[in-house]
Design a protein around this motif. Sequence first.
Motif, mmCIF file in Angstrom:
data_model
loop_
_atom_site.group_PDB
_atom_site.id
_atom_site.type_symbol
_atom_site.label_atom_id
_atom_site.label_comp_id
_atom_site.label_asym_id
_atom_site.label_seq_id
_atom_site.Cartn_x
_atom_site.Cartn_y
_atom_site.Cartn_z
ATOM 1 N N ILE A 280 8.105 -5.766 13.017
ATOM 2 C CA ILE A 280 8.281 -5.365 11.508
ATOM 3 C C ILE A 280 6.974 -5.222 10.958
ATOM 4 O O ILE A 280 6.833 -4.288 10.064
ATOM 5 C CB ILE A 280 9.125 -6.497 10.647
ATOM 6 N N GLY A 281 6.062 -5.968 11.103
ATOM 7 C CA GLY A 281 4.775 -5.887 10.350
ATOM 8 C C GLY A 281 3.907 -4.372 10.717
ATOM 9 O O GLY A 281 3.773 -3.674 9.888
ATOM 10 N N GLN A 282 3.969 -4.001 12.178
ATOM 11 C CA GLN A 282 3.583 -2.659 12.540
ATOM 12 C C GLN A 282 4.431 -1.533 11.699
ATOM 13 O O GLN A 282 3.876 -0.578 11.056
ATOM 14 C CB GLN A 282 3.828 -2.435 13.869
ATOM 15 N N ALA A 283 5.717 -1.782 11.776
ATOM 16 C CA ALA A 283 6.610 -0.691 10.920
ATOM 17 C C ALA A 283 6.132 -0.877 9.563
ATOM 18 O O ALA A 283 6.240 0.531 8.898
ATOM 19 C CB ALA A 283 8.139 -0.992 11.327
ATOM 20 N N LEU A 284 6.065 -1.844 8.888
ATOM 21 C CA LEU A 284 6.121 -1.886 7.391
ATOM 22 C C LEU A 284 4.551 -1.133 7.093
ATOM 23 O O LEU A 284 4.339 -0.550 5.890
ATOM 24 C CB LEU A 284 6.053 -3.190 6.788
ATOM 25 N N GLY A 285 3.542 -1.658 7.834
ATOM 26 C CA GLY A 285 2.366 -1.163 7.839
ATOM 27 C C GLY A 285 2.238 0.179 7.665
ATOM 28 O O GLY A 285 1.467 1.124 7.050
ATOM 29 N N THR A 286 2.806 0.714 8.651
ATOM 30 C CA THR A 286 2.760 2.193 8.873
ATOM 31 C C THR A 286 3.506 2.975 7.855
ATOM 32 O O THR A 286 3.165 4.142 7.389
ATOM 33 C CB THR A 286 3.480 2.714 10.535
ATOM 34 N N LEU A 287 4.634 2.587 7.395
ATOM 35 C CA LEU A 287 5.447 3.155 6.370
ATOM 36 C C LEU A 287 4.436 2.994 5.082
ATOM 37 O O LEU A 287 4.647 3.982 4.267
ATOM 38 C CB LEU A 287 6.734 2.366 6.180
ATOM 39 N N ALA A 288 3.842 1.888 4.954
ATOM 40 C CA ALA A 288 3.271 1.885 3.591
ATOM 41 C C ALA A 288 1.919 2.796 3.401
ATOM 42 O O ALA A 288 1.631 3.119 2.319
ATOM 43 C CB ALA A 288 2.583 0.369 3.637
ATOM 44 N N ARG A 289 1.515 3.232 4.639
ATOM 45 C CA ARG A 289 0.606 4.343 4.491
ATOM 46 C C ARG A 289 1.320 5.769 4.291
ATOM 47 O O ARG A 289 0.379 6.676 3.820
ATOM 48 C CB ARG A 289 -0.151 4.561 6.028
ATOM 49 N N GLU A 290 2.404 5.777 4.304
ATOM 50 C CA GLU A 290 2.991 7.133 4.106
ATOM 51 C C GLU A 290 4.079 7.301 2.905
ATOM 52 O O GLU A 290 4.350 8.408 2.177
ATOM 53 C CB GLU A 290 3.649 7.454 5.504
ATOM 54 N N VAL A 291 4.427 6.201 2.455
ATOM 55 C CA VAL A 291 5.473 6.250 1.130
ATOM 56 C C VAL A 291 4.878 6.527 0.099
ATOM 57 O O VAL A 291 3.550 6.408 -0.109
ATOM 58 C CB VAL A 291 6.345 4.820 1.110
ATOM 59 N N VAL A 292 5.278 7.404 -0.962
ATOM 60 C CA VAL A 292 5.111 7.668 -2.196
ATOM 61 C C VAL A 292 5.353 6.720 -3.337
ATOM 62 O O VAL A 292 4.915 6.852 -4.399
ATOM 63 C CB VAL A 292 5.220 9.137 -2.556
ATOM 64 N N GLY A 293 6.351 5.931 -2.858
ATOM 65 C CA GLY A 293 7.111 5.248 -4.018
ATOM 66 C C GLY A 293 7.797 3.965 -3.577
ATOM 67 O O GLY A 293 7.852 3.916 -2.521
ATOM 68 N N SER A 294 8.802 3.426 -4.272
ATOM 69 C CA SER A 294 9.614 2.442 -3.779
ATOM 70 C C SER A 294 11.094 2.906 -3.409
ATOM 71 O O SER A 294 11.630 1.780 -2.742
ATOM 72 C CB SER A 294 9.833 1.470 -5.188
ATOM 73 N N SER A 295 11.079 4.043 -3.221
ATOM 74 C CA SER A 295 12.655 4.426 -2.915
ATOM 75 C C SER A 295 12.527 5.565 -1.756
ATOM 76 O O SER A 295 13.695 5.929 -1.466
ATOM 77 C CB SER A 295 13.092 5.239 -4.263
ATOM 78 N N ASP A 296 11.371 5.710 -0.953
ATOM 79 C CA ASP A 296 11.449 6.507 -0.159
ATOM 80 C C ASP A 296 12.480 6.449 1.216
ATOM 81 O O ASP A 296 12.974 7.300 1.659
ATOM 82 C CB ASP A 296 10.065 6.610 0.587
ATOM 83 N N ILE A 297 12.650 5.156 1.479
ATOM 84 C CA ILE A 297 13.529 4.829 2.497
ATOM 85 C C ILE A 297 15.027 5.139 2.174
ATOM 86 O O ILE A 297 15.840 4.841 3.185
ATOM 87 C CB ILE A 297 13.394 3.116 2.953
ATOM 88 N N GLY A 298 15.205 5.217 0.826
ATOM 89 C CA GLY A 298 16.822 5.695 0.283
ATOM 90 C C GLY A 298 17.420 4.133 0.081
ATOM 91 O O GLY A 298 18.618 4.228 -0.220
ATOM 92 N N LEU A 299 16.827 2.982 0.053
ATOM 93 C CA LEU A 299 17.344 1.857 -0.194
ATOM 94 C C LEU A 299 16.831 1.179 -1.297
ATOM 95 O O LEU A 299 15.341 1.498 -1.727
ATOM 96 C CB LEU A 299 17.082 0.780 0.964
#
Length: 436
Positions: free
Chosen positions: A165-184
């Motif tokens: 989870i830490g690896q996934a969230l760290g990777t995601l944090a480098r790419e998201v533009v806001g709080s809603s990119d994931i659709g949740l």
Amino acid sequence: MTDLPGRENDPNENPFAMFGSPEQIAAAMRQFADMLSASPDAGPVNWDMAKNIARHVVAAEGDPSVMEGERRQIVDSLNLADLWLNEVTALPSGVVNPQAWSRSEWIEKTVPVWKQLCDPVAARMVETMGGTLGASGLPAEAQAMAGPLMGMLKQMGGMMVGQQIGQALGTLAREVVGSSDIGLPLSDTAALLPGGIASFSAGLETPSEEIRLYLALREAAHHRLFQHVPWLRAHLLGAVEEYARGITVDVSALEEKLQGLDLSNPERIQEILGGGELLKPEETERQKAALVRLETALALVEGWVATVVDAAAEGKLPSAAALAETVRRRRATGGPAERTFATLVGLELRPRTLREAAALWRALGDERGVDGRDAVWGHPDLMPTADDLDAPESFVKGEAAFDMSLFEEDAKGPDADGTGEGDGQSGGEDGPDSSR
């Protein structure tokens, strides 16, 4: 490894024989007990480890603090975008305290919802790993130590899932533009990340102001749904929980990884247990149904957002169509949302479904108007199904089995008439006219 006499040295008779004698196990456990210690919330995931790993991932590429000028630009963009959305949707504003976040702030502020999302799946994974590895018949003399070892195995599972989870969230944090990119609904706060916007903008020949405003429109639109459709959060997270009930772990692959593992080498343990390939769930019919339910809901959210953002940007942002295509392309090529869902939940969004959902919402708006379109969010029973996305004509043209006027007040928000009564009418158990 010290040999055990007789059958105790046979892995088929003693599944713990691969680790050595009980004395060796105890000594090794003490050496890395701190690494395996459970997080303070005593949940299935070591969230302290997950957050630390995620922060290390974003720090590796740089994570500067948000400057005051950047903060003001983002707050102004979110407020302006929210005003534009008032013209194209009946749902009221969901932007209360707009903010600008660094990537580390995104991790910290979204972890509470990630816990809700990941803990059900992680709990099932950890339970399955501990139960399977400890269920084999043990020699009588090993029964006394089985309990503590099962506890340690579960902690190992929590560590493994926490690393993933830490690896996934760290990777995601480098790419998201806001709080809603994931659709949740990852946060109640509408926020954009200057670093994420810069990454999104790379290679685009579009004025930075337009890009920021377009992304602000998407963020603000998501928050209108998440703040004013009260059943939506539980519906999305409930689908994940339903999926988690049938999850399994590739135990044979896990056992193969553990063969010959030196428990006195924490670094090697982290390397082996950090691999996400052990956590690929096996699908069952029940899980497939839950995934369809979740995928459909996410597609409907994304399709509605795309529809209202296109309408709000029309005539105001010359590059809106090109930016919308950029967002769709990110989805189609496996952007951060798809990769993270595939890693943590086993779900990948299908771009075709997103396009069909947007087409359905546009058709609903043409047929019923903005108020009629948005009133569909009034109750989950009114929502289109996966079959409706494949054949939207019958849903759009069909006679709805409800009176639109009953939902009109709620769609406009609790303050539409100044009484606040509308807040209790959106899909509550007492029905749409419970306050009348």
